[in-house]
Scaffold this active site. Structure first.
Site, PDB file in Angstrom:
ATOM      1  N   HIS A 136       0.822  -1.215   0.000  1.00 54.90           N
ATOM      2  CA  HIS A 136       0.000   0.000   0.000  1.00 54.90           C
ATOM      3  C   HIS A 136       0.857   1.266   0.000  1.00 54.90           C
ATOM      4  CE1 HIS A 136      -3.518  -2.430   1.960  1.00 54.90           C
ATOM      5  NE2 HIS A 136      -3.177  -2.849   0.757  1.00 54.90           N
TER       6      HIS A 136
HETATM    7  C1  LIG Z   1       0.491  -7.383  -4.899  1.00 50.32           C
HETATM    8  C2  LIG Z   1      -0.426  -6.252  -4.511  1.00 50.32           C
HETATM    9  C3  LIG Z   1      -1.569  -6.522  -3.752  1.00 50.32           C
HETATM   10  C4  LIG Z   1      -2.431  -5.488  -3.376  1.00 50.32           C
HETATM   11  N1  LIG Z   1      -3.619  -5.781  -2.766  1.00 50.32           N
HETATM   12  C5  LIG Z   1      -4.560  -4.785  -2.605  1.00 50.32           C
HETATM   13  C6  LIG Z   1      -5.887  -5.088  -2.174  1.00 50.32           C
HETATM   14  O1  LIG Z   1      -6.279  -6.241  -1.968  1.00 50.32           O
HETATM   15  N2  LIG Z   1      -6.752  -4.038  -2.005  1.00 50.32           N
HETATM   16  C7  LIG Z   1      -6.401  -2.738  -2.245  1.00 50.32           C
HETATM   17  O2  LIG Z   1      -7.216  -1.842  -2.056  1.00 50.32           O
HETATM   18  N3  LIG Z   1      -5.160  -2.445  -2.678  1.00 50.32           N
HETATM   19  C8  LIG Z   1      -4.246  -3.429  -2.896  1.00 50.32           C
HETATM   20  N4  LIG Z   1      -3.012  -3.114  -3.401  1.00 50.32           N
HETATM   21  C9  LIG Z   1      -2.676  -1.692  -3.621  1.00 50.32           C
HETATM   22  C10 LIG Z   1      -3.321  -1.069  -4.862  1.00 50.32           C
HETATM   23  O3  LIG Z   1      -3.440  -2.023  -5.897  1.00 50.32           O
HETATM   24  C11 LIG Z   1      -2.444   0.126  -5.292  1.00 50.32           C
HETATM   25  O4  LIG Z   1      -2.321   1.022  -4.227  1.00 50.32           O
HETATM   26  C12 LIG Z   1      -3.043   0.881  -6.478  1.00 50.32           C
HETATM   27  O5  LIG Z   1      -3.345  -0.023  -7.516  1.00 50.32           O
HETATM   28  C13 LIG Z   1      -2.079   1.955  -6.961  1.00 50.32           C
HETATM   29  O6  LIG Z   1      -2.667   2.669  -8.023  1.00 50.32           O
HETATM   30  P1  LIG Z   1      -1.904   3.833  -8.833  1.00 50.32           P
HETATM   31  O7  LIG Z   1      -2.849   4.304  -9.887  1.00 50.32           O
HETATM   32  O8  LIG Z   1      -1.357   4.818  -7.889  1.00 50.32           O
HETATM   33  O9  LIG Z   1      -0.685   3.068  -9.484  1.00 50.32           O
HETATM   34  P2  LIG Z   1      -0.674   1.767 -10.518  1.00 50.32           P
HETATM   35  O10 LIG Z   1      -1.989   1.113 -10.495  1.00 50.32           O
HETATM   36  O11 LIG Z   1       0.528   1.043 -10.173  1.00 50.32           O
HETATM   37  O12 LIG Z   1      -0.567   2.507 -11.916  1.00 50.32           O
HETATM   38  C14 LIG Z   1       0.608   3.079 -12.412  1.00 50.32           C
HETATM   39  C15 LIG Z   1       0.767   2.660 -13.868  1.00 50.32           C
HETATM   40  O13 LIG Z   1       1.726   3.505 -14.491  1.00 50.32           O
HETATM   41  C16 LIG Z   1       2.543   2.720 -15.334  1.00 50.32           C
HETATM   42  N5  LIG Z   1       3.804   3.440 -15.499  1.00 50.32           N
HETATM   43  C17 LIG Z   1       4.720   3.717 -14.542  1.00 50.32           C
HETATM   44  N6  LIG Z   1       5.748   4.417 -15.074  1.00 50.32           N
HETATM   45  C18 LIG Z   1       5.462   4.596 -16.381  1.00 50.32           C
HETATM   46  C19 LIG Z   1       6.146   5.236 -17.469  1.00 50.32           C
HETATM   47  N7  LIG Z   1       7.330   5.847 -17.298  1.00 50.32           N
HETATM   48  N8  LIG Z   1       5.564   5.224 -18.687  1.00 50.32           N
HETATM   49  C20 LIG Z   1       4.357   4.606 -18.897  1.00 50.32           C
HETATM   50  N9  LIG Z   1       3.680   3.978 -17.899  1.00 50.32           N
HETATM   51  C21 LIG Z   1       4.229   3.985 -16.668  1.00 50.32           C
HETATM   52  C22 LIG Z   1       2.647   1.384 -14.620  1.00 50.32           C
HETATM   53  O14 LIG Z   1       3.012   0.338 -15.486  1.00 50.32           O
HETATM   54  C23 LIG Z   1       1.253   1.228 -14.019  1.00 50.32           C
HETATM   55  O15 LIG Z   1       0.365   0.518 -14.859  1.00 50.32           O
HETATM   56  C24 LIG Z   1      -2.121  -4.140  -3.752  1.00 50.32           C
HETATM   57  C25 LIG Z   1      -0.979  -3.871  -4.502  1.00 50.32           C
HETATM   58  C26 LIG Z   1      -0.138  -4.908  -4.901  1.00 50.32           C
HETATM   59  C27 LIG Z   1       1.079  -4.575  -5.723  1.00 50.32           C
END
Ligand SMILES: Cc1cc2nc3c(=O)[nH]c(=O)nc-3n(C[C@H](O)[C@H](O)[C@H](O)COP(=O)(O)OP(=O)(O)OC[C@H]3O[C@@H](n4cnc5c(N)ncnc54)[C@H](O)[C@@H]3O)c2cc1C
Ligand SMILES: *[C@@H]1O[C@H](CO)[C@@H](O)[C@H](O)[C@H]1NC(C)=O
Ligand SMILES: *[C@@H]1O[C@H](CO)[C@@H](O)[C@H](O)[C@H]1NC(C)=O
Ligand SMILES: *[C@@H]1O[C@H](CO)[C@@H](O)[C@H](O)[C@H]1NC(C)=O
Ligand SMILES: *[C@@H]1O[C@H](CO)[C@@H](O)[C@H](O)[C@H]1NC(C)=O
Ligand SMILES: *[C@@H]1O[C@H](CO)[C@@H](O)[C@H](O)[C@H]1NC(C)=O
Ligand SMILES: *[C@@H]1O[C@H](CO)[C@@H](O)[C@H](O)[C@H]1NC(C)=O
Length: 523
Positions: free
Chosen positions: A459
């Site tokens: 998280h």
């Molecule tokens: C294994 C795991 C289990 C989890 N379990 C839970 C759960 O059960 N419940 C819950 O609520 N949360 C859970 N989480 C946490 C939750 O999934 C994350 O906090 C959330 O998805 C983060 O969202 P975000 O949009 O900030 O980033 P992300 O969803 O990580 O999105 C960022 C995106 O940007 C892309 N990116 C990065 N850099 C670049 C670049 N330079 N150029 C192009 N693309 C790029 C990445 O590939 C990615 O797809 C879990 C996380 C993980 C990893």
């Protein structure tokens, strides 16, 4: 042994990945507007350029596409591909998850696929508390409708049977009360939350939101790694983002720019590691640090980029079961009055750790907040590589106190009458805890135990925090036409689990941006 246990915990927490790695029917994901970046033109222009097709990025881009043209650039591939080895242990460069180890020595995972974290996570869905929404100064009604928009499309009620049901009753015996039933709300007590897995066990993810995008206004390029945000600096005019440079998998660079309109924007949604990293690679960050890595030019000294990184520390215990357990992702959570959250999941005979019974349950506790904070820095200037990050787990004593209360709650659950049939009668809770230590030693001090067994529940957040890097409208301080909208903006992790609120934020801000555009004069 340490890593072994970590892998096991990962498997249990995100257990269903093993079965449903490729979890879509043939009809899903056949988006006409989704293409590999190798077919992208070398130059194109759009109203909005969204960097990162992750959890918030997909919700945001779908919403913006109703009223403007949108480009989404995602470094990973499609979650609809039949990639069978989606286990988090898979480290090939095209896998959906990129492992990293924080400078604290804790192994962690980072999404690299359209849909981001929602494609590889445990699926547990639960909202932020009302106090969180109030502190963020979000508008309650709009927050409510943004959550509902997500929930109608992606979220399901889990089935709570056997192991899960015994664990839930154990929480109530452990005084994590009242029982709040099935609810998305963040309230003290024990509840059943939502899940991204439908009744057939199929995962739904943020990528599914693109079904609701305007196909004539959106383009999604996959395998497209953004290398740089481009800025214009004209005389003493304010710095302004005007485009991006991205690279396809053949190593060819492409340029995308904002069409001529003052309302158009580049929006960074690359997650808590990706967003601060890309700002730095684009010349926005602490000047001395950027210069030390040869980032040239430093377009703006921004000392708070990469600061305030947090990750909720977790400790867990694996409980071998004499009864068969059903393979289930997390469904219930106990919210103590003391800032500790307790979550559980079960794993059947897939465990490959010989020292642990094949039929096992897992109960973990995690710390709200946390108060302890760290930082993110570049290791090099390659956007494919992870930046370095330190979370400083348990640096602040307050976090340790919450961990201890969490462990005490777990012990009570294991010792509860309701849970007794899912553990061997000869195994005491303290003995089970000691199995998590390497080398295995008797547990006498729970505070020390928290320090010795600290792990992540993924998280992590921060790096582009509101009030430090972005303003309350998520606009980067001192730069026009650039926002950050994702988990990197959070001051603390929302609710017990963040994904609901990351998804919500994408929708919520998408609506706000469109309203501003229209009140400015349409188009
Ligand atoms: C294994 C795991 C289990 C989890 N379990 C839970 C759960 O059960 N419940 C819950 O609520 N949360 C859970 N989480 C946490 C939750 O999934 C994350 O906090 C959330 O998805 C983060 O969202 P975000 O949009 O900030 O980033 P992300 O969803 O990580 O999105 C960022 C995106 O940007 C892309 N990116 C990065 N850099 C670049 C670049 N330079 N150029 C192009 N693309 C790029 C990445 O590939 C990615 O797809 C879990 C996380 C993980 C990893
Ligand atoms: C992305 O690249 C990988 C190879 O690295 C390839 O297998 C995959 O098909 C590509 N994705 C798309 C959507 O073309
Ligand atoms: C955006 O477009 C949708 C239809 O695509 C329309 O219903 C909505 O009213 C528009 N929003 C604004 C704020 O104009
Ligand atoms: C996915 O790959 C597996 C293993 O190669 C194969 O058995 C299965 O039929 C494939 N599924 C689809 C829908 O192509
Ligand atoms: C939970 O209880 C604590 C202590 O009584 C209180 O401060 C807090 O506001 C409550 N939180 C929620 C989410 O109900
Ligand atoms: C507890 O009992 C089980 C089953 O009877 C046995 O396999 C296990 O070794 C015992 N454990 C201990 C610590 O005695
Ligand atoms: C327990 O461990 C903590 C952390 O190492 C230490 O500060 C504390 O003094 C220990 N308590 C006892 C009773 O030994």
């Amino acid at each position: 042994m340490g890593l072994h246990i970590f892998r096991l915990l990962c498997k249990i927490l995100v257990a269903t990945i093993l079965f449903h790695g490729s979890c879509y029917s043939d009809k899903d994901g056949q988006y006409t507007f989704m293409k590999d970046a190798i077919v992208a033109p070398t130059y194109a222009s759009f109203d909005y350029i969204v960097i990162g097709g992750g959890t918030s990025g997909c919700a945001l881009a779908t919403t913006l596409s109703q009223n403007a043209s949108v480009l989404v650039l995602e470094r990973g591939g499609s979650p609809y591909d039949n990639l069978t080895a989606t286990d988090l242990g898979n480290v090939i460069p095209s896998s959906w998850s990129q492992p990293f180890t924080s400078k604290d020595g804790v192994d962690n995972q980072r999404a690299r696929v359209l849909g981001g974290g929602t494609v590889i996570n445990g699926g547990f869905y639960t909202r932020a508390g009302d106090d969180y929404v109030a502190e963020a100064k979000w508008e309650m009604e709009d927050v409510e409708s943004a959550y509902e928009w997500i929930e109608k499309k992606l979220v399901f009620k889990p089935q709570v049977k056997g192991w899960q049901s015994a664990y839930l009753k154990g929480l109530l015996e452990a005084d994590v009360t009242p029982y709040n039933g099935f609810t998305y709300e963040h309230i003290n007590g024990t509840k059943i939350g939502g899940t991204l897995f439908d009744i057939g066990g199929h995962r739904h993810s943020a990528a599914d939101l693109l079904k609701y995008a305007n196909p004539d206004k959106i383009v999604v390029y996959l395998n497209a790694t953004v290398h740089k945000i481009l800025f214009t600096t004209k005389g003493d005019q304010k710095l302004k983002a005007h485009g991006v440079i991205y690279k396809d998998r053949d190593g060819v660079f492409h340029k995308a720019e904002l069409a001529e309109n003052v309302m158009n924007e580049v929006i960074l949604s690359a997650g808590a590691l990706g967003s601060p990293q890309l700002l730095m690679l684009s010349g926005v960050g602490p000047r001395a640090h950027l210069e030390a890595h040869g980032v040239n030019p430093v377009v703006r000294d921004h000392p708070m980029v990469g600061k305030g990184m947090g990750d909720n520390p977790m400790s867990g215990v694996v409980i071998p079961s004499p009864l068969p357990v059903e393979m289930v992702p997390p469904a219930n959570v106990g919210i103590t009055k003391f800032g500790s959250f307790v979550e559980g999941a079960a794993l059947d005979s897939l465990s490959q750790t010989p020292s642990i019974k094949s039929n096992s349950g897992l109960i973990v506790e995690k710390v709200d907040g946390p108060v302890s904070r760290g930082y993110l820095e570049l290791q090099n200037t390659n956007p494919d590589d992870n930046p370095s990050v330190k979370f400083n787990y348990y640096q602040e004593h307050e976090d340790l106190e919450k961990c201890v209360i969490g462990l005490e709650t777990i012990i009570k659950v294991i010792d509860s009458k309701a849970f007794s049939k899912y553990k061997y009668p000869n195994a005491t809770a303290i003995e089970l805890l000691s199995l998590m230590l390497s080398p295995q030693t008797a547990v006498s001090n729970l505070t020390q135990y928290c320090i010795d067994t600290v792990r992540t529940i993924f998280h992590y957040h921060g790096g582009c925090q509101v009030g430090r890097v972005v303003d309350k409208n998520y606009k980067v301080f001192g730069i026009d036409s650039l926002r950050v909208i994702d988990g990197s903006t959070f001051l603390k992790s929302p609710g017990t689990n963040p994904q609901a609120t990351v998804l919500m934020l994408g929708r919520y801000m998408g609506q706000k941006i469109i309203q501003d555009r229209v009140s400015f004069g349409g188009k």
